[in-house]
Design an enzyme around this catalytic site. Structure first.
Site, mmCIF file in Angstrom:
data_model
loop_
_atom_site.group_PDB
_atom_site.id
_atom_site.type_symbol
_atom_site.label_atom_id
_atom_site.label_comp_id
_atom_site.label_asym_id
_atom_site.label_seq_id
_atom_site.Cartn_x
_atom_site.Cartn_y
_atom_site.Cartn_z
ATOM 1 N N GLN A 124 -64.640 -3.919 -25.403
ATOM 2 C CA GLN A 124 -65.232 -2.952 -24.468
ATOM 3 C C GLN A 124 -65.161 -3.538 -23.059
ATOM 4 O O GLN A 124 -65.905 -4.475 -22.749
ATOM 5 C CB GLN A 124 -66.689 -2.716 -24.890
ATOM 6 C CG GLN A 124 -67.479 -1.818 -23.993
ATOM 7 C CD GLN A 124 -68.961 -1.839 -24.381
ATOM 8 O OE1 GLN A 124 -69.326 -2.307 -25.463
ATOM 9 N NE2 GLN A 124 -69.809 -1.359 -23.515
ATOM 10 N N GLY A 125 -64.284 -2.998 -22.229
ATOM 11 C CA GLY A 125 -64.087 -3.530 -20.876
ATOM 12 C C GLY A 125 -64.847 -2.721 -19.841
ATOM 13 O O GLY A 125 -64.247 -1.885 -19.148
ATOM 14 N N SER A 127 -68.075 -4.291 -17.909
ATOM 15 C CA SER A 127 -68.679 -5.146 -16.868
ATOM 16 C C SER A 127 -67.611 -5.860 -16.041
ATOM 17 O O SER A 127 -66.543 -6.224 -16.553
ATOM 18 C CB SER A 127 -69.576 -6.200 -17.504
ATOM 19 O OG SER A 127 -70.541 -5.597 -18.307
ATOM 20 N N SER A 159 -66.765 -9.093 -24.865
ATOM 21 C CA SER A 159 -66.971 -9.762 -26.152
ATOM 22 C C SER A 159 -65.723 -9.670 -27.029
ATOM 23 O O SER A 159 -65.133 -8.588 -27.169
ATOM 24 C CB SER A 159 -68.130 -9.123 -26.916
ATOM 25 O OG SER A 159 -69.330 -9.299 -26.221
ATOM 26 N N GLU A 243 -74.671 1.464 -28.243
ATOM 27 C CA GLU A 243 -74.795 0.024 -28.015
ATOM 28 C C GLU A 243 -76.262 -0.399 -27.919
ATOM 29 O O GLU A 243 -76.590 -1.566 -28.054
ATOM 30 C CB GLU A 243 -74.047 -0.347 -26.724
ATOM 31 C CG GLU A 243 -73.823 -1.823 -26.584
ATOM 32 C CD GLU A 243 -73.079 -2.191 -25.310
ATOM 33 O OE1 GLU A 243 -72.701 -1.274 -24.541
ATOM 34 O OE2 GLU A 243 -72.891 -3.392 -25.070
ATOM 35 N N GLU A 359 -84.856 -5.350 -17.947
ATOM 36 C CA GLU A 359 -85.438 -4.735 -16.735
ATOM 37 C C GLU A 359 -84.843 -3.333 -16.535
ATOM 38 O O GLU A 359 -85.562 -2.377 -16.224
ATOM 39 C CB GLU A 359 -85.155 -5.596 -15.500
ATOM 40 C CG GLU A 359 -85.875 -6.938 -15.459
ATOM 41 C CD GLU A 359 -85.208 -8.004 -16.327
ATOM 42 O OE1 GLU A 359 -84.073 -7.763 -16.816
ATOM 43 O OE2 GLU A 359 -85.815 -9.069 -16.538
HETATM 44 C C1 LIG Z 1 -73.643 -11.739 -25.163
HETATM 45 C C2 LIG Z 1 -73.136 -10.717 -24.182
HETATM 46 C C3 LIG Z 1 -72.099 -9.901 -24.531
HETATM 47 C C4 LIG Z 1 -71.611 -8.946 -23.614
HETATM 48 N N1 LIG Z 1 -70.535 -8.189 -23.989
HETATM 49 C C5 LIG Z 1 -70.027 -7.298 -23.115
HETATM 50 C C6 LIG Z 1 -68.870 -6.538 -23.453
HETATM 51 O O1 LIG Z 1 -68.323 -6.652 -24.556
HETATM 52 N N2 LIG Z 1 -68.359 -5.678 -22.534
HETATM 53 C C7 LIG Z 1 -68.930 -5.526 -21.310
HETATM 54 O O2 LIG Z 1 -68.439 -4.720 -20.537
HETATM 55 N N3 LIG Z 1 -70.029 -6.244 -20.927
HETATM 56 C C8 LIG Z 1 -70.575 -7.126 -21.805
HETATM 57 N N4 LIG Z 1 -71.680 -7.875 -21.454
HETATM 58 C C9 LIG Z 1 -72.189 -7.755 -20.093
HETATM 59 C C10 LIG Z 1 -73.530 -7.048 -19.970
HETATM 60 O O3 LIG Z 1 -73.394 -5.658 -20.162
HETATM 61 C C11 LIG Z 1 -74.084 -7.383 -18.567
HETATM 62 O O4 LIG Z 1 -74.330 -8.784 -18.540
HETATM 63 C C12 LIG Z 1 -75.347 -6.637 -18.249
HETATM 64 O O5 LIG Z 1 -75.100 -5.256 -18.093
HETATM 65 C C13 LIG Z 1 -76.005 -7.174 -16.946
HETATM 66 O O6 LIG Z 1 -75.090 -7.207 -15.905
HETATM 67 P P1 LIG Z 1 -74.875 -8.558 -15.046
HETATM 68 O O7 LIG Z 1 -74.647 -9.688 -15.993
HETATM 69 O O8 LIG Z 1 -73.833 -8.276 -14.024
HETATM 70 O O9 LIG Z 1 -76.274 -8.838 -14.335
HETATM 71 P P2 LIG Z 1 -76.827 -8.131 -13.012
HETATM 72 O O10 LIG Z 1 -76.620 -6.674 -13.092
HETATM 73 O O11 LIG Z 1 -76.256 -8.865 -11.837
HETATM 74 O O12 LIG Z 1 -78.379 -8.446 -13.134
HETATM 75 C C14 LIG Z 1 -78.948 -9.712 -12.741
HETATM 76 C C15 LIG Z 1 -80.455 -9.592 -12.882
HETATM 77 O O13 LIG Z 1 -80.949 -8.583 -11.970
HETATM 78 C C16 LIG Z 1 -81.704 -7.621 -12.688
HETATM 79 N N5 LIG Z 1 -81.485 -6.282 -12.135
HETATM 80 C C17 LIG Z 1 -80.303 -5.735 -11.777
HETATM 81 N N6 LIG Z 1 -80.475 -4.477 -11.318
HETATM 82 C C18 LIG Z 1 -81.799 -4.223 -11.412
HETATM 83 C C19 LIG Z 1 -82.606 -3.089 -11.120
HETATM 84 N N7 LIG Z 1 -82.073 -1.969 -10.636
HETATM 85 N N8 LIG Z 1 -83.940 -3.182 -11.342
HETATM 86 C C20 LIG Z 1 -84.503 -4.321 -11.852
HETATM 87 N N9 LIG Z 1 -83.775 -5.429 -12.145
HETATM 88 C C21 LIG Z 1 -82.450 -5.379 -11.940
HETATM 89 C C22 LIG Z 1 -81.203 -7.681 -14.110
HETATM 90 O O14 LIG Z 1 -82.188 -7.223 -15.027
HETATM 91 C C23 LIG Z 1 -80.917 -9.174 -14.274
HETATM 92 O O15 LIG Z 1 -82.090 -9.872 -14.603
HETATM 93 C C24 LIG Z 1 -72.198 -8.824 -22.330
HETATM 94 C C25 LIG Z 1 -73.273 -9.647 -21.987
HETATM 95 C C26 LIG Z 1 -73.740 -10.589 -22.886
HETATM 96 C C27 LIG Z 1 -74.890 -11.475 -22.488
#
Ligand SMILES: Cc1cc2nc3c(=O)[nH]c(=O)nc-3n(C[C@H](O)[C@H](O)[C@H](O)COP(=O)(O)OP(=O)(O)OC[C@H]3O[C@@H](n4cnc5c(N)ncnc54)[C@H](O)[C@@H]3O)c2cc1C
Length: 375
Positions: A124-125, A127, A159, A243, A359
């Site tokens: 799933q692409g 992020s 992933s 999901e 969050e």
């Molecule tokens: C084990 C694992 C597997 C994953 N697999 C996939 C995958 O297969 N495909 C894929 O596309 N993605 C995948 N992800 C990515 C995942 O969807 C993102 O990590 C997640 O959506 C958060 O985005 P970010 O890491 O950019 O954090 P950010 O969005 O940068 O967030 C950083 C922090 O800020 C907080 N924050 C951000 N916006 C707000 C808001 N509006 N209000 C309050 N707090 C906020 C968040 O809660 C977090 O604590 C995976 C992540 C993990 C950990």
């Protein structure tokens, strides 16, 4: 095909008998991610060949029909018995409904059986380095050139991309004047296309579970578009509820199995208090009740939406509660050993990130379910 098996209790009994008679226990001694992936494909192939993986999926996509609940039963039995790991298995529950709903019917009919039968894996692409919670700001772009679309950009945290043959990919196709939510288009991309580079990333539990995926002038045929131009945001909104809910049903079976292991390990140690274990059990049971209700809503033909954020918050809370309890009751295991408790504890921290952070789920619950406004 037996329509008698469309009745969930009869289906579960027959599946259990089959699993008892057909030993799919993972070979001992290798707990690497490569070994998990091999076992995942082996289990899917055996279950598909015996038709179990086909129940609960539509005939138009190689399934045998029957209620959606049947596929939840398969996941629960297989993962609960430790035959497959919840991570790779969950990809089926997340990606397959989307392919069925958005791919051209011929494409879904060709591809879905390959996924369900373990011939291939998908990823799933969504992020990107600058687009996680704020998914609509993604910048990987697709530009039309004749019959093809040319993709440039980078995804991250994808992933199991190192094992995946194909990717459900979100791209930006709209220009600066197109509203964000109409500017996104999804494609089903072959990852062996020229210009794709997959680089595994190490997690804190020491496994290369997710990857960076780079797209450098990658040509994608127009008939690999999922839906139409601009449908990508809606596709994401339809995929994320899976999901955040149904894919946890089998994960919950895994957590219950771990809870049983914990009880066996602490018996006789004298470190357990009833309240520690009770709190963990209560969190697990609450999650399971909620998840069961969600499975039944899906089976009843309801569309899943923002209410699955509740399932997601409960999952993260229960999983972290369980492994916090392990940390408290088995002193030193998580800090000083390399055993599975350490892996589980560290991975449980990801539960409040993947599929949308805790969050962000609470924001959705506050704004969309409780109508509490923006702040
Ligand atoms: C084990 C694992 C597997 C994953 N697999 C996939 C995958 O297969 N495909 C894929 O596309 N993605 C995948 N992800 C990515 C995942 O969807 C993102 O990590 C997640 O959506 C958060 O985005 P970010 O890491 O950019 O954090 P950010 O969005 O940068 O967030 C950083 C922090 O800020 C907080 N924050 C951000 N916006 C707000 C808001 N509006 N209000 C309050 N707090 C906020 C968040 O809660 C977090 O604590 C995976 C992540 C993990 C950990």
């Amino acid at each position: 095909m037996s329509e008698a098996l469309f009745e969930p209790a009869a289906f579960r009994t027959a599946l259990r008998e089959w699993l008892d008679a057909n030993d799919l226990t993972p070979p001992p001694g290798d707990d690497s991610l490569d070994a998990h992936q091999q076992q995942h494909l082996r289990v899917l192939k055996a279950l598909y060949d015996a038709d179990w993986m086909r129940y609960g999926w539509p005939e138009s996509a190689g399934g045998l029909g029957g209620p959606d609940i049947l596929r939840a039963i398969v996941g629960e039995e297989v993962v609960g018995r430790g035959l497959d790991h919840p991570g790779p298995y969950s990809m089926l529950d997340v990606l397959t409904p989307t392919m069925i709903d958005y791919a051209r019917p011929e494409l879904a009919a060709e591809m879905v059986p390959r996924l369900l039968s373990g011939q291939e894996s998908w990823c799933q692409g969504f992020s990107e380095p600058g687009a996680g919670s704020d998914l609509a700001s993604l910048t990987t772009c697709a530009e039309q050139r004749g019959d093809q679309w040319v993709v440039n950009g980078q995804k991250v945290w994808t992933s199991f991309a190192q094992y995946a043959t194909r990717c459900i990919l979100l791209t930006r196709t709209g220009g600066p004047d197109t509203p964000n939510h109409e500017a996104i288009t999804a494609f089903f991309v072959d990852l062996d296309s020229p210009g794709v580079t997959v680089r595994p990333l190490r997690t804190m539990h020491d496994v290369d579970e997710f990857c960076e995926v780079y797209f450098d002038d990658v040509a994608v045929p127009g008939d690999r578009m999922l839906g139409n131009v601009g449908d990508g945001w809606q596709l994401a909104m339809d995929l994320l509820p899976y999901e955040r809910s149904t894919c946890f049903w089998q994960r919950i079976a895994y957590l219950y199995a771990r809870f049983d292991t914990l009880i066996n390990e602490v018996k006789g140690l004298g470190t357990a208090s009833d309240s520690d274990l009770g709190e963990a059990y209560l969190a697990l049971h609450t999650l399971r009740c909620r998840s069961r209700a969600t499975q039944h809503r899906l089976a009843g033909g309801q569309k899943l939406g923002a209410d699955t954020s509740i399932d997601k918050v409960l999952l993260a809370g229960a999983e972290q509660r369980l492994f916090d309890t392990v940390r408290d009751l088995l002193p030193g295991h998580i800090e000083l050993t390399d055993d599975f408790w350490r892996t589980d504890y560290l991975y449980s921290r990801a539960a409040s990130i993947y599929g949308g952070t805790a969050e962000v789920q609470r924001n959705i619950i506050a704004r969309r379910l409780l109508d509490l406004g923006k702040e």
